[in-house]
Design a protein around this motif. Structure first.
Motif, PDB file in Angstrom:
ATOM      1  N   LEU A  22       0.833  -1.204   0.000  1.00 56.37           N
ATOM      2  CA  LEU A  22       0.000   0.000   0.000  1.00 56.37           C
ATOM      3  C   LEU A  22       0.868   1.255   0.000  1.00 56.37           C
ATOM      4  O   LEU A  22       0.595   2.213  -0.732  1.00 56.37           O
ATOM      5  N   MET A  25       2.493   1.662  -3.448  1.00 54.43           N
ATOM      6  CA  MET A  25       1.484   1.942  -4.459  1.00 54.43           C
ATOM      7  C   MET A  25       0.955   3.369  -4.355  1.00 54.43           C
ATOM      8  O   MET A  25       0.847   4.088  -5.354  1.00 54.43           O
ATOM      9  N   LEU A  26       0.652   3.802  -3.139  1.00 52.91           N
ATOM     10  CA  LEU A  26       0.058   5.122  -2.963  1.00 52.91           C
ATOM     11  C   LEU A  26       1.097   6.238  -3.084  1.00 52.91           C
ATOM     12  O   LEU A  26       0.791   7.332  -3.548  1.00 52.91           O
ATOM     13  N   ASP A 112      -9.623  -1.538  -5.470  1.00 51.86           N
ATOM     14  CA  ASP A 112      -8.442  -1.424  -6.321  1.00 51.86           C
ATOM     15  C   ASP A 112      -7.696  -0.113  -6.046  1.00 51.86           C
ATOM     16  O   ASP A 112      -8.139   0.731  -5.274  1.00 51.86           O
ATOM     17  N   ARG A 113      -6.544   0.045  -6.707  1.00 50.44           N
ATOM     18  CA  ARG A 113      -5.681   1.206  -6.456  1.00 50.44           C
ATOM     19  C   ARG A 113      -6.409   2.517  -6.719  1.00 50.44           C
ATOM     20  O   ARG A 113      -6.322   3.456  -5.924  1.00 50.44           O
ATOM     21  N   ASN A 114      -7.129   2.588  -7.839  1.00 48.20           N
ATOM     22  CA  ASN A 114      -7.815   3.839  -8.181  1.00 48.20           C
ATOM     23  C   ASN A 114      -8.873   4.193  -7.151  1.00 48.20           C
ATOM     24  O   ASN A 114      -9.050   5.364  -6.805  1.00 48.20           O
TER      25      ASN A 114
END
Length: 222
Positions: A22, A25-26, A112-114
């Motif tokens: 996380l 990714m962020l 999901d990521r978005n």
């Protein structure tokens, strides 16, 4: 928030692989900077005080101190930090406990990521973020028959329309949805919300959601 003034974020999860994934990714987003990570609620409280993040991404089931208790402590001392729950649990008890503790959003880990990025950005703007399945559960709870509470019972003198809008906020509806449901303009909705916030002393929409939920569950005063 912009690239020159990114959203500061703390990621809290007891699982190292999840926490690190996380964070990486962020942090790749141009408008987000991960300033710290934490493995439990106690570390989250410490990180919130030290880094004063805009948003804190919080797991619930953790050792030492769980996410609900940590959320309550952080919200009490750092109300400007938006706490966004990200967990595997989407049961009624977990959702209500987190929102009552001060969370301004609730997502499940299959997001999901978005979706997570959008939630972080939305929370940073002071808005409430609820996953569709969470909003569905809140709507189901709201549809249960409960005893009516008169304005004088909770000491806040709201108009009937303000009470109606407060209930819809508690169901997770946003201003355009409230306007459509009540067949009034969005500007009128905003005026009513500003009035009821002033009367009730709410500082954020999350405060209104928690209050509305407490009114529907008067026996639980967490």
């Amino acid at each position: 928030m912009t690239e020159n003034n990114p959203i500061s974020l703390v990621v809290v999860d007891d699982q190292a692989t999840v926490r690190e994934a996380l964070a990486v990714m962020l942090d790749l987003a141009a408008d987000v900077t991960v300033v710290a990570t934490a493995t439990n609620g106690a570390q989250a409280v410490e990180a919130a005080g030290r880094h004063r993040p805009d948003v804190l991404l919080m797991d619930l089931n953790m050792p030492v101190m769980g996410g609900v208790e940590a959320t309550e402590r952080i919200h009490g001392t750092r109300p400007d930090t938006a706490i966004l729950v990200l967990t595997t649990f989407d049961d009624d008890e977990s959702i209500l406990a987190a929102l009552r503790a001060g969370a301004s959003g609730y997502l499940t880990k299959d997001s999901d990521r978005n979706t997570i990025l959008h939630a972080v950005r939305t929370a940073a703007q002071g808005q409430t973020v609820l996953a569709p399945e969470v909003q569905g559960r809140l709507l189901a709870l709201a549809s249960r028959p409960v005893p009516a509470i008169a304005p004088q019972d909770d000491g806040i003198d709201l108009t009937p329309r303000e009470h109606e809008i407060l209930g819809l906020i508690g169901e997770g509806l946003r201003n355009p949805e409230i306007a459509a449901k009540l067949v009034i303009s969005e500007a009128t909705v905003k005026t009513h919300i500003n009035n009821l916030f002033a009367k009730a002393g709410f500082h954020s929409r999350a405060d209104a959601v928690r209050y509305a939920l407490r009114r529907r569950h008067p026996g639980d005063r967490r």
